[in-house]
Scaffold this active site. Structure first.
Site, short mmCIF file in Angstrom:
data_model
loop_
_atom_site.label_atom_id
_atom_site.label_comp_id
_atom_site.label_asym_id
_atom_site.label_seq_id
_atom_site.Cartn_x
_atom_site.Cartn_y
_atom_site.Cartn_z
N LEU A 7 -9.24 7.04 9.01
CA LEU A 7 -10.32 6.40 8.27
C LEU A 7 -9.72 5.65 7.10
O LEU A 7 -8.93 6.22 6.33
CB LEU A 7 -11.33 7.45 7.78
CG LEU A 7 -12.57 6.94 7.04
CD1 LEU A 7 -13.74 7.89 7.26
CD2 LEU A 7 -12.33 6.76 5.54
N ILE A 8 -10.07 4.38 6.97
CA ILE A 8 -9.52 3.53 5.92
C ILE A 8 -10.68 2.95 5.12
O ILE A 8 -11.62 2.39 5.69
CB ILE A 8 -8.67 2.39 6.51
CG1 ILE A 8 -7.59 2.95 7.43
CG2 ILE A 8 -8.04 1.55 5.40
CD1 ILE A 8 -6.85 1.89 8.23
N GLY A 10 -12.30 0.32 2.17
CA GLY A 10 -12.07 -1.00 1.57
C GLY A 10 -11.35 -1.97 2.50
O GLY A 10 -10.32 -2.53 2.15
N SER A 12 -12.61 -4.86 4.06
CA SER A 12 -13.19 -6.19 4.30
C SER A 12 -12.19 -7.32 4.04
O SER A 12 -12.31 -8.40 4.62
CB SER A 12 -14.44 -6.41 3.43
OG SER A 12 -14.13 -6.33 2.06
N GLY A 14 -7.84 -8.28 2.40
CA GLY A 14 -6.58 -7.87 1.80
C GLY A 14 -5.83 -6.74 2.48
O GLY A 14 -5.73 -6.67 3.70
N ILE A 15 -5.30 -5.85 1.66
CA ILE A 15 -4.47 -4.75 2.15
C ILE A 15 -5.25 -3.87 3.13
O ILE A 15 -4.73 -3.45 4.15
CB ILE A 15 -3.95 -3.90 0.97
CG1 ILE A 15 -2.92 -4.70 0.17
CG2 ILE A 15 -3.33 -2.60 1.47
CD1 ILE A 15 -2.46 -4.00 -1.10
N GLY A 16 -6.51 -3.61 2.81
CA GLY A 16 -7.31 -2.76 3.70
C GLY A 16 -7.50 -3.36 5.07
O GLY A 16 -7.38 -2.68 6.09
N SER A 140 -1.21 1.22 -7.46
CA SER A 140 -0.83 -0.12 -7.93
C SER A 140 0.37 0.03 -8.84
O SER A 140 0.61 1.10 -9.42
CB SER A 140 -2.00 -0.74 -8.71
OG SER A 140 -1.60 -1.88 -9.42
N TYR A 153 -8.42 -0.64 -15.72
CA TYR A 153 -7.87 -0.58 -14.37
C TYR A 153 -6.60 0.26 -14.34
O TYR A 153 -6.43 1.13 -13.48
CB TYR A 153 -7.60 -1.99 -13.86
CG TYR A 153 -7.01 -2.06 -12.48
CD1 TYR A 153 -7.82 -1.92 -11.36
CD2 TYR A 153 -5.65 -2.27 -12.28
CE1 TYR A 153 -7.29 -1.99 -10.07
CE2 TYR A 153 -5.11 -2.34 -11.01
CZ TYR A 153 -5.93 -2.19 -9.91
OH TYR A 153 -5.39 -2.25 -8.65
#
Length: 204
Positions: A7-8, A10, A12, A14-16, A140, A153
């Protein structure tokens, strides 16, 4: 034996998105989640192009909503009988500094980038124990080095790093591997989605 399931969050952009396609390409049954499934077109196109659409399914999951997380994880296990890995990738960029934003702004950043990770991890851990699986969290470089105008952040990512470093040895005793990934700048929509007004940010 059925294919392992991941299960991943985010996925939609980029990285995900790339992680979801890569996992499916590697033969994993991939559950790609996002808060707004109407944004899944790019992911579906990428899966089609890679020839892995049959291994990838899209489900709604809002990491800031515990009920959404609990329901999604339960549905995945019910559908596939197992959960072998989770990738905590969902997050939101934020640029600002203390005198120019409210405490509620900071709390909102923490909800997505820190508590969202905890919601998903907590729901998944019993199933990862059963599978002797892996919990991966995308942090990050901002979780390693503080950056000006990136205070909230970075604070959220520092919190994720400390939490996962502390969880890792305990999780290992029950067969779960905990991994933290610390990417630097990536050419994706992530920064664009922050929507920062650079001139306003530096005009104190």
């Amino acid at each position: 034996m059925s294919a392992p399931t991941v299960l991943i969050t985010g996925t939609s952009t980029g990285i995900g998105l790339e992680t979801a396609v890569g996992a499916a390409r590697a033969g994993w049954r991939t559950v790609a989640t996002m808060r707004d499934v109407s944004r899944a077109d790019a992911l579906r196109r990428a899966a089609d192009a890679a020839g892995v659409a049959d291994l990838l399914e899209v489900r709604r999951l809002d990491v800031t909503d515990q009920a959404s997380v609990t329901a999604c994880v339960a549905d995945v296990v019910d559908a596939h009988g197992r959960l072998d890995a989770v990738v905590n990738n969902a997050g939101a960029g934020h640029v600002g500094t203390l005198e120019q934003e409210t405490i509620d702004d900071v709390r909102a950043v923490m909800e997505v980038n820190f508590f969202g990770v905890l919601h998903v991890s907590r729901a998944a851990l019993p199933h990862l124990r059963a599978a002797r699986g892996r919990l991966v969290t995308v942090s990050s470089v901002g979780g390693v080095v503080g950056q000006p105008f990136n205070e909230a952040y970075c604070a959220a990512k520092f919190a994720v790093e400390g939490f996962m470093e502390s969880l890792a040895p305990l999780a290992a005793t029950v067969g779960v591997t905990v991994t933290v990934v610390e990417p630097g700048a990536v050419a994706s929509e992530f920064v664009t989605n922050v929507g920062v007004d650079r001139d306003a940010a530096v005009d104190a």
